[in-house]
Write an enzyme that holds these catalytic residues in place. Structure first.
Site, short mmCIF file in Angstrom:
data_model
loop_
_atom_site.label_atom_id
_atom_site.label_comp_id
_atom_site.label_asym_id
_atom_site.label_seq_id
_atom_site.Cartn_x
_atom_site.Cartn_y
_atom_site.Cartn_z
N SER A 192 -4.89 -2.81 9.45
CA SER A 192 -3.65 -2.05 10.37
C SER A 192 -4.82 -1.11 11.41
O SER A 192 -5.72 -0.41 11.09
CB SER A 192 -3.29 -1.53 9.15
OG SER A 192 -2.44 -0.42 10.26
N TYR B 49 0.16 3.64 2.45
CA TYR B 49 -0.27 2.67 2.91
C TYR B 49 -1.81 2.78 4.07
O TYR B 49 -2.93 1.69 3.32
CB TYR B 49 0.48 2.30 3.83
CG TYR B 49 0.62 1.65 4.82
CD1 TYR B 49 0.68 -0.27 4.30
CD2 TYR B 49 -0.03 1.69 6.45
CE1 TYR B 49 0.84 -0.71 5.43
CE2 TYR B 49 0.26 0.62 7.23
CZ TYR B 49 0.49 -0.80 6.60
OH TYR B 49 0.25 -1.82 7.93
#
Length: 679
Positions: free
Chosen positions: A556, A569
């Site tokens: 990400s 996350y």
């Protein structure tokens, strides 16, 4: 019903039963009269299955359509058996209209035989008679004068002339047995022709069952392993065997442990019979001249079996080269490859190989046909296939070489087996679709088994069998045993794994003070720990295959960019990002490339965003949830929203063959987020 409809109906009924003929084997024809659009007069035509088609699934475009007057006139210009191959090109001058599919080598047999309908088939029972040492006598004994023996002759124009003469000289006959090859039958109507074909096949079956010896393969010398143990041993051996079988060119594998195979490799006579090779041209063109046979018992240790397989593989390659050199002439095509297409392992089963899953599976099916043929021939007599020199003439036939040259160019990921986690939705599903479209066999892994199955079925919708393209496996990436089991399924389905996409993920958007230990552990378990487990198990397989490989992490931009209310996350994604670097450094010596992709928020089609993450991120940024994708797009340099397909495109870019010297790279797919630039 039209002539063509009648013919297709017969083809489908005969071709749908493997007792009648093997996949893509044999052909059928019908003759009839149709108006000529040029002259307005009637013209006699023949419709016949074209080259490479399959009777069971044949459609009208797969038929060659020829004018019978021109086809029969070729007899007047036939230059003799030494130049009979020239007649194949002459078939093109006999086409009616556009001519339909390319005519096969058996076209002359159908056109020259004076019967309205002709079938040429490869039934196991018929080939058993055709390959028996006393096949001619057996044919007389079983059928009397209703079926005539034809000595072995390579398929071609001369064989067509031979069978036409037999039909003319034996008006009482319904067909013939072609030595070493198969059967041909004929009839005045489509129904009569089909009935005659089935009469020959079922009569041979019944005779073998009634008069054959009960144990034609001899005594049991190897016990078959129990199913669980058998599959564990198969999964442990398959990557090595696939790697060996891919020495000359990459191959996909298929595993078979059917009763026929297990019984054959358990019996005393299997080494002798396997060494004789197959006989029907359709069989050995797909199974090679003979299989590789492991000569150790099922109780042998895994290490001993692997060592012996390496020795036997090297010996097989030397023997195949010697076979090629014995018969090759100056005009022979170059040797195509010396690796086995079939590997037999007592107690475990059969491993077959091909350029794709369907080809590998069909090769295995053909060897099962060969086992049935050997059983029938040995039950009544002695198995005596055609001479090795004749096998070479067909395997390295210029007409066969021309057929190979007509094959379409392989897709970029052909022969590669991909394992995609989180493949049931979002980025994972889009990636699975792209990899399958580029030729890969895909294992769709997801905790949601139903979602994975839905994607796998979609990927295989246009294939003869969906499982030739994709399978679904249930896999919770946090469970070490589940990951090992899922990759074993992948190995048993396709022979190994070449391309892994670590995509499974989830997210809980919370500020630091609201993030619980359970939140932290869950996200790290799925993404950091899960990626580690999948990569470790896949790397074991890749190293055993010795074919290199690709591992791609869907990380990400959050692995680089520090956003608010996202510590668990983003930290897990940073862990994944560094795994890319660490594994690239460690696995490079094995030819395994490890790269990452850093997407920005993929909202549409995302399982993560649909599961509540989108609403929470929208609240953080103060926008409506339905506008979150637009919000992400507007903060990028390109002002474009990132979709699952864009991430899938990057996976293909990294694995499709153009970036062969790239490893340890992170590719941003974020439409340009300056704060996430690598530096």
């Amino acid at each position: 019903m039209s002539i063509v409809d009648d013919l297709l109906k017969r083809c489908h009924e005969l071709g749908s039963d493997p007792r009648n003929t093997n996949y893509a084997g044999g052909n059928a024809s019908a003759k009839g009269v149709q108006p000529d659009p040029v002259t307005g007069g009637d013209v006699e035509l023949m419709w016949v299955k074209g080259s490479g088609g399959d009777l069971g699934t044949l459609k009208e475009p797969g038929l060659a359509v020829l004018r019978l007057d021109r086809l029969r006139s070729l007899v007047n210009v036939y230059p003799g058996v030494e130049r009979e191959d020239e007649m194949v090109a002459a078939f093109d001058h006999c086409g009616f209209g556009k001519g339909g599919a390319a005519p096969s080598i058996d076209t002359a047999m159908h056109g020259l035989v004076d019967a309205a309908h002709v079938d040429h088939l490869h039934p196991d029972s018929g080939i058993a008679i055709a390959t028996a040492a006393d096949g001619e006598e057996l044919t007389r004994r079983i059928f009397g004068d209703r079926v005539v023996w034809v000595p072995w002759r390579r398929p071609g124009f001369q064989l067509g002339l031979d069978i036409a003469a037999i039909k003319k000289d034996n008006p009482q006959a319904i067909g013939c047995v072609l030595g070493g090859h198969g059967i041909t039958a004929w009839g005045d109507t489509s129904e009569e022709c089909q009935a005659n074909s089935l009469d020959i096949i079922r009569t041979a079956e019944a005779y073998i069952a009634e008069h054959g010896r009960p144990d034609p393969f001899g005594a049991v010398i190897h016990e078959t392993l129990p199913e669980t143990e058998r599959h564990e041993r198969a999964a442990a051996l398959f990557p090595l065997i696939r790697g060996l079988a891919s020495t000359d060119r990459p191959q996909v594998g298929h595993y078979t442990d059917s009763p026929e195979v297990l019984d054959f490799v358990a019996r005393a006579e299997h080494p002798r019979l396997a060494a004789l090779g197959t006989s029907c041209p359709d069989h050995f063109l797909r199974t090679k001249v003979r299989p590789l046979v492991l000569d150790l018992p099922p109780a042998a240790s895994l290490d001993d079996v692997k060592a012996r397989l390496r020795e036997l593989h090297e010996a097989y390659r030397e023997e195949y080269r010697a076979y090629y050199e014995r018969y090759a002439t100056e005009d022979s095509p170059a040797m195509r490859g010396a690796d086995p297409a079939i590997v037999l392992v007592p107690g475990v089963g059969m491993f077959s190989f091909g350029k794709d899953k369907q080809t590998a599976r069909v090769a295995g099916e053909f060897y099962v046909n060969a086992i049935n043929v050997m059983r029938g021939a040995e039950a009544l007599s002695t198995y005596a296939p055609i001479a090795e020199s004749e096998k070479f003439r067909i395997e390295y036939w210029e007409l066969e070489e021309a057929k190979l040259r007509r094959m379409p160019k392989p897709k970029p990921l052909a022969t590669r087996v991909a394992f995609v986690t989180g493949g049931g939705s979002g980025i994972g599903a889009a990636t699975a679709r792209r990899l399958a479209a580029e030729g890969a066999c895909v294992v769709v892994a997801d905790r949601d088994a139903a979602a994975a199955e839905k994607v796998a079925v979609e990927l295989g919708a246009s294939a003869l069998r969906a499982s030739d393209v994709a399978i679904a496996v249930a896999a919770d990436v946090t469970d070490e045993a589940a990951i090992a089991a899922a990759l074993r399924e992948a190995v048993l389905a396709f022979g190994g794994v070449d391309l892994v996409v670590n995509n499974a993920g989830l997210s809980l958007s919370k500020p630091l003070l609201e993030t619980t230990v359970a939140d932290w552990d869950l996200q790290h378990d799925v993404m950091a720990r899960g990626s580690f487990l999948v990569s470790r198990e896949a790397a074991r397989i890749m190293i055993e295959q010795a074919l290199g490989g690709d591992i791609v992490y869907i990380a990400s931009k959050n692995a680089i960019f520090a956003g608010p209310n996202n510590i668990a996350y983003s930290a897990a994604k940073a862990d994944q990002a560094h795994q890319v670097r660490l594994l690239a450094a460690e696995l490079g010596e094995h030819g395994i490339r490890v790269n990452g992709i850093n997407p920005d928020g993929v909202v549409r089609g995302s399982g993560i965003f649909a599961g509540g993450w989108g609403a929470k991120r929208a609240a953080v940024y103060g926008v409506p949830e339905e506008k979150l994708g637009e919000y992400y797009a507007q903060r990028t340099l390109l002002k474009r929203e990132v979709l699952p397909e864009h991430v899938a495109n990057a996976v293909f870019a990294l694995t499709g063959g153009d970036l062969t010297h790239t490893t340890g790279l992170h590719v941003p797919v974020d439409a340009g987020v300056a704060a996430a630039f690598l530096r």
